[in-house]
Motif scaffolding. Structure first.
Motif, PDB file in Angstrom:
ATOM      1  N   HIS A 183       0.837  -1.206   0.000  1.00  0.00           N
ATOM      2  CA  HIS A 183       0.000   0.000   0.000  1.00  0.00           C
ATOM      3  C   HIS A 183       0.869   1.252   0.000  1.00  0.00           C
ATOM      4  N   LYS A 184       1.817   1.283  -0.931  1.00  0.00           N
ATOM      5  CA  LYS A 184       2.726   2.429  -1.035  1.00  0.00           C
ATOM      6  C   LYS A 184       1.985   3.691  -1.463  1.00  0.00           C
ATOM      7  N   ARG A 185       0.925   3.521  -2.255  1.00  0.00           N
ATOM      8  CA  ARG A 185       0.149   4.666  -2.727  1.00  0.00           C
ATOM      9  C   ARG A 185      -1.160   4.757  -1.945  1.00  0.00           C
ATOM     10  N   PRO A 186      -1.717   5.965  -1.814  1.00  0.00           N
ATOM     11  CA  PRO A 186      -2.966   6.094  -1.053  1.00  0.00           C
ATOM     12  C   PRO A 186      -4.100   5.296  -1.688  1.00  0.00           C
ATOM     13  N   GLU A 187      -5.095   4.972  -0.883  1.00  0.00           N
ATOM     14  CA  GLU A 187      -6.164   4.082  -1.317  1.00  0.00           C
ATOM     15  C   GLU A 187      -7.015   4.669  -2.433  1.00  0.00           C
ATOM     16  N   TYR A 188      -7.107   6.000  -2.506  1.00  0.00           N
ATOM     17  CA  TYR A 188      -7.916   6.558  -3.590  1.00  0.00           C
ATOM     18  C   TYR A 188      -7.256   6.344  -4.957  1.00  0.00           C
ATOM     19  N   ILE A 189      -5.958   6.006  -4.967  1.00  0.00           N
ATOM     20  CA  ILE A 189      -5.249   5.706  -6.215  1.00  0.00           C
ATOM     21  C   ILE A 189      -5.195   4.203  -6.454  1.00  0.00           C
ATOM     22  N   ALA A 190      -4.790   3.435  -5.456  1.00  0.00           N
ATOM     23  CA  ALA A 190      -4.663   1.976  -5.581  1.00  0.00           C
ATOM     24  C   ALA A 190      -5.524   1.337  -4.498  1.00  0.00           C
ATOM     25  N   HIS A 191      -6.641   0.770  -4.894  1.00  0.00           N
ATOM     26  CA  HIS A 191      -7.643   0.325  -3.931  1.00  0.00           C
ATOM     27  C   HIS A 191      -7.220  -0.924  -3.175  1.00  0.00           C
ATOM     28  N   ARG A 192      -7.761  -1.042  -1.966  1.00  0.00           N
ATOM     29  CA  ARG A 192      -7.371  -2.114  -1.046  1.00  0.00           C
ATOM     30  C   ARG A 192      -8.523  -3.067  -0.733  1.00  0.00           C
ATOM     31  N   ASP A 193      -9.655  -2.828  -1.338  1.00  0.00           N
ATOM     32  CA  ASP A 193     -10.801  -3.730  -1.164  1.00  0.00           C
ATOM     33  C   ASP A 193     -10.793  -4.717  -2.331  1.00  0.00           C
ATOM     34  N   PHE A 194     -10.513  -5.980  -2.045  1.00  0.00           N
ATOM     35  CA  PHE A 194     -10.361  -6.983  -3.095  1.00  0.00           C
ATOM     36  C   PHE A 194     -11.630  -7.816  -3.293  1.00  0.00           C
ATOM     37  N   THR A 195     -12.754  -7.275  -2.836  1.00  0.00           N
ATOM     38  CA  THR A 195     -14.034  -7.963  -3.003  1.00  0.00           C
ATOM     39  C   THR A 195     -14.380  -8.072  -4.486  1.00  0.00           C
ATOM     40  N   PRO A 196     -14.784  -9.247  -4.962  1.00  0.00           N
ATOM     41  CA  PRO A 196     -15.150  -9.386  -6.379  1.00  0.00           C
ATOM     42  C   PRO A 196     -16.291  -8.455  -6.773  1.00  0.00           C
ATOM     43  N   ILE A 197     -16.195  -7.904  -7.964  1.00  0.00           N
ATOM     44  CA  ILE A 197     -17.223  -7.004  -8.488  1.00  0.00           C
ATOM     45  C   ILE A 197     -18.467  -7.805  -8.848  1.00  0.00           C
ATOM     46  N   SER A 198     -19.609  -7.321  -8.399  1.00  0.00           N
ATOM     47  CA  SER A 198     -20.895  -7.913  -8.750  1.00  0.00           C
ATOM     48  C   SER A 198     -21.590  -6.983  -9.742  1.00  0.00           C
ATOM     49  N   CYS A 199     -21.886  -7.491 -10.928  1.00  0.00           N
ATOM     50  CA  CYS A 199     -22.431  -6.639 -11.993  1.00  0.00           C
ATOM     51  C   CYS A 199     -23.891  -6.266 -11.751  1.00  0.00           C
TER      52      CYS A 199
END
Length: 290
Positions: A238-254
């Motif tokens: 998490h070198k970059r802030p979360e608004y740039i590189a997200h930390r929630d790895f929950t699968p996307i539900s369409c």
């Protein structure tokens, strides 16, 4: 939306697919109408051009803007990438790039995976970009430029450019660009630049070398970029802030295919403001990566 065998072969060969006018004018308008208010905000997630008030990139709009939260779950964007990887996806990055009339600066030659590897410790290139034009894109307002087939080289040597523009990139040097362009056909197709109406979509490999010139025209060129990553390939740092590189790895539900023009409930976790935790960074490697 399913990719055909011919499209899969083209993607493997060239590293990108272009879908002109995939989204309707009504769908595109609902997204475009939300952009000015987002760009007006004085928040860390709005990166402005060097020496200008014009927004270069707005990050993480899917976390606080309903139209873009729905776009982040759209099956026309998620489905093809999920098919290519054979695995569920999470949102690594979401940005609205504003190549504004007369003010939009260059994006240097780079590979997106180069940044994701060097900064975020993403294990492999099992991540992909999907771009949607919110404005008509023509040869004059700074369209994307690709070097077809350059993804076949894998991760190429890059340097961290911290000075050319307001946003740092791991960029590829001119000699290597010249070699890649010559290998791809030189003046006969060594560089391609998809142009088309608002609502068009490009799907491109995370190792495809690409860039865009400055926008000296009187026409804006605003585009949305979803960086979709296989869940098993999530970032390890998490070198970059979360608004740039997200930390929630929950699968996307369409959501349903008509979600951009009809009402569907979506979660907006940052609607009330970005949490302080989204600004925190760390050089520690996630324990599960050991």
């Amino acid at each position: 939306m399913k990719l055909t065998p011919e499209q899969l072969e083209q993607f493997d060969r060239e590293g990108y697919l272009f879908f002109p006018g995939l989204f309707t004018p009504e769908e595109t308008k609902n997204l475009n109408d939300a952009v000015p208010e987002l760009y007006s905000r004085r928040e860390a997630y709005n990166v402005r051009e060097k020496g200008s008030d014009a927004v270069r990139t707005n990050f993480a709009a899917h976390m606080y803007s309903e139209p873009f939260a729905k776009l982040a779950r759209h099956p026309r964007m998620i489905g093809p990438v999920q098919d290519l990887f054979g695995e569920e996806l999470y949102m690594h990055q979401f940005k609205i790039n504003g190549k504004m009339a007369f003010e939009g600066d260059v994006w240097q030659w780079h590979q997106d995976y180069g940044t994701w590897l060097n900064d975020d410790l993403m294990p492999t290139e099992r991540a992909m970009n999907v771009a949607i034009f919110l404005d008509d894109v023509n040869p004059f307002n700074g369209p994307l430029m690709f070097i077809p087939g350059s993804h076949k080289k894998g991760v190429v040597e890059a340097k961290h450019d911290l000075s050319t523009t307001s946003y740092p990139l791991w960029t590829v040097d001119n000699d290597l660009i010249a070699q890649l362009v010559e290998r791809a056909g030189g003046k006969e197709g060594g560089i391609v630049s998809p142009t088309g109406p608002a609502g068009s979509m490009i799907l491109f490999h995370s190792c495809l070398v690409h860039a865009s010139a400055s926008n000296l025209s009187p026409w804006n060129r605003v585009s949305v970029y979803l960086s979709l990553c296989a869940v098993s390939n999530h970032i390890r740092r998490h070198k970059r802030p979360e608004y740039i590189a997200h930390r929630d790895f929950t699968p996307i539900s369409c959501l349903p295919d008509d979600c951009l023009v009809n009402s569907y409930p979506v979660d907006l976790p940052w609607k009330g403001g970005m949490p302080e935790s989204a600004l925190k960074t760390s050089l520690d490697v996630l324990k599960e990566a050991a």
